[in-house]
Design a protein around this motif. Structure first.
Motif, PDB file in Angstrom:
ATOM      1  N   LYS A 153     -17.327 -20.558   2.399  1.00 14.73           N
ATOM      2  CA  LYS A 153     -18.432 -20.803   0.683  1.00 14.73           C
ATOM      3  C   LYS A 153     -19.509 -21.171   1.935  1.00 14.73           C
ATOM      4  N   ASP A 154     -19.898 -22.174   2.990  1.00 16.67           N
ATOM      5  CA  ASP A 154     -21.038 -22.258   3.703  1.00 16.67           C
ATOM      6  C   ASP A 154     -22.254 -21.117   3.916  1.00 16.67           C
ATOM      7  N   VAL A 155     -21.167 -19.505   4.272  1.00 16.80           N
ATOM      8  CA  VAL A 155     -21.919 -18.790   5.155  1.00 16.80           C
ATOM      9  C   VAL A 155     -22.575 -18.157   3.853  1.00 16.80           C
ATOM     10  N   GLN A 156     -22.028 -17.969   2.468  1.00 16.06           N
ATOM     11  CA  GLN A 156     -22.335 -17.363   1.871  1.00 16.06           C
ATOM     12  C   GLN A 156     -23.282 -18.259   1.360  1.00 16.06           C
ATOM     13  N   THR A 157     -23.411 -19.418   0.392  1.00 11.31           N
ATOM     14  CA  THR A 157     -24.702 -20.065   0.315  1.00 11.31           C
ATOM     15  C   THR A 157     -25.916 -19.867   0.743  1.00 11.31           C
ATOM     16  N   ILE A 158     -25.824 -19.669   2.295  1.00 10.00           N
ATOM     17  CA  ILE A 158     -26.454 -19.564   3.181  1.00 10.00           C
ATOM     18  C   ILE A 158     -27.304 -18.249   3.038  1.00 10.00           C
TER      19      ILE A 158
END
Length: 241
Positions: free
Chosen positions: A106-111
């Motif tokens: 999720k963090d990679v997707q958000t970035i």
């Protein structure tokens, strides 16, 4: 005496065991099929195939990638040698054009998503998606570094002290307001007569050489501080080119 005899027996057994192990190993060396099975079982846990290692190049610049995307594009090859050299394609991911990619993390997707939308200036879409969501300050700093937004980095760093999370929409509101204000300043500079602007720039350069601060320079030249700061930024950009 008895203990000494026991030690001798154990020592003899140890030597015989080593000799036996050597003989087994030699037999494996002689029998290719059996040795291959042993090698496969130990190193590959019984798997018959190797797992691939894939290299990805992630480009997060705002402009389009204009570099090579294969080995041959990096080499100077005459036509008659081209078919002799193996080519290796680069697995290139451009953050700006990554709409079709979806990451499990999720963090990679958000970035990827937020950085891409900031590049595309789709602030309305960011508001609709992240209106009620909060992100960590660490992610905010990463996104600010990717998009070269010092305001976002500063905002995220300030929020980290207050709890470590913040609302992206509020941060972008301040970012947009800052951009609008910067645009107004740029408009004021554009409105200054060319000859006057050149003179003003030269005066500011001289005062910078004397280590004077923007507010002191603005006071001495009777000019607005934001205008002086913008001219100083332009001077630094020109010096780096």
């Amino acid at each position: 005496m008895l203990n000494t005899e026991k030690r001798r027996r154990k020592k003899g057994m140890s030597v015989r065991n080593v000799a036996k192990a050597d003989a087994v190993l030699k037999n494996f060396w002689k029998d290719n099929a059996r040795f291959a099975d042993l090698f496969n079982a130990v190193l590959f846990d019984g798997e018959q195939k190797l797992h691939p290692v894939i290299t990805l190049c992630i480009y997060y610049g705002e402009k389009e990638w204009d570099g090579a995307v294969s080995l041959k594009e990096m080499l100077e090859l005459p036509d008659y040698m081209e078919h002799l050299v193996p080519d290796y394609k680069m697995n290139l991911i451009q953050l700006k054009d990554s709409e079709g990619l979806h990451f499990k993390n999720k963090d990679v997707q958000t970035i990827f998503e937020l950085s891409r939308l900031i590049y595309q200036k789709k602030y309305g879409k960011i508001t609709s998606i992240y209106k009620s969501k909060e992100i960590t300050s660490e992610l905010g700093i990463v996104i600010g570094a990717i998009t070269e937004s010092q305001q976002l980095i500063n905002y995220a760093a300030e929020m980290e002290i207050g709890g470590g999370q913040f609302n992206m929409c509020r941060a972008l509101e301040e970012l947009v307001e800052s951009g609008i204000e910067k645009g107004k300043i740029a408009g004021r500079i554009a409105g200054i007569e060319e000859g006057r602007l050149k003179t003003l720039t030269e005066q500011i350069e001289k005062k910078l050489a004397k280590n004077k601060t923007p507010d002191v320079i603005a006071d001495e030249l009777e000019t607005e501080i934001p205008v002086v700061e913008e001219i100083i930024e332009n001077i630094k950009k020109n010096a780096s080119h």
